[in-house]
Design a protein around this motif. Structure first.
Motif, PDB file in Angstrom:
ATOM      1  N   ASN A  90      31.363 -34.228  16.378  1.00  0.00           N
ATOM      2  CA  ASN A  90      31.827 -34.763  17.653  1.00  0.00           C
ATOM      3  C   ASN A  90      32.627 -33.791  18.516  1.00  0.00           C
ATOM      4  N   ASN A  92      33.057 -29.662  19.851  1.00  0.00           N
ATOM      5  CA  ASN A  92      32.320 -28.415  20.029  1.00  0.00           C
ATOM      6  C   ASN A  92      33.081 -27.247  19.388  1.00  0.00           C
ATOM      7  N   LYS A  94      33.020 -23.706  17.462  1.00  0.00           N
ATOM      8  CA  LYS A  94      32.152 -22.530  17.357  1.00  0.00           C
ATOM      9  C   LYS A  94      32.382 -21.805  16.033  1.00  0.00           C
TER      10      LYS A  94
END
Length: 118
Positions: A90, A92, A94
């Motif tokens: 849920n 973002n 990286k």
């Protein structure tokens, strides 16, 4: 790309030994607020994962990001892997980002952290 630091505080509503412990008053503030405030000192964003609307409202009040967790991964036998997976699905995050898992019920914990150059 800059490495970001995310703090994740898992706080379910159904404590069996001490009901509502995450939002109980501790020296004038909800218990979880101390962890949120400490995490804000080193994190780019602080997330509170919970199945409980009242806990999520407290998280929002203390300027962290509430993440509604499904009931099926919020029971007494839920594992960190389950709510971490929910977080990654849920948010973002990286490859080079860092996620720090912080306990909501340690108001006297002194955080010591070191940032290493990579």
């Amino acid at each position: 790309m800059r490495t970001r630091i995310f703090s994740l505080i898992p706080a379910r509503g159904g404590s069996e030994r001490l009901p509502r412990k995450n939002i109980r008053d501790f020296c004038g503030k909800p218990l979880i607020s101390y962890t949120i405030e400490k995490c804000k000192k080193f994190s780019d964003s602080v997330w509170v994962s919970s199945d409980d609307e009242e806990i999520l409202n407290v998280a929002d009040f203390y300027c962290s990001i509430p993440l509604k967790r499904p009931k099926e991964i919020s029971g007494p036998n839920s594992t960190p892997g389950e709510y971490l997976q929910h977080f990654f699905e849920n948010v973002n995050v990286k490859y080079k980002d860092i996620v720090v898992l912080c306990q909501p019920t340690s108001p006297l914990l002194e955080l010591r952290y070191y940032v290493l150059g990579i």
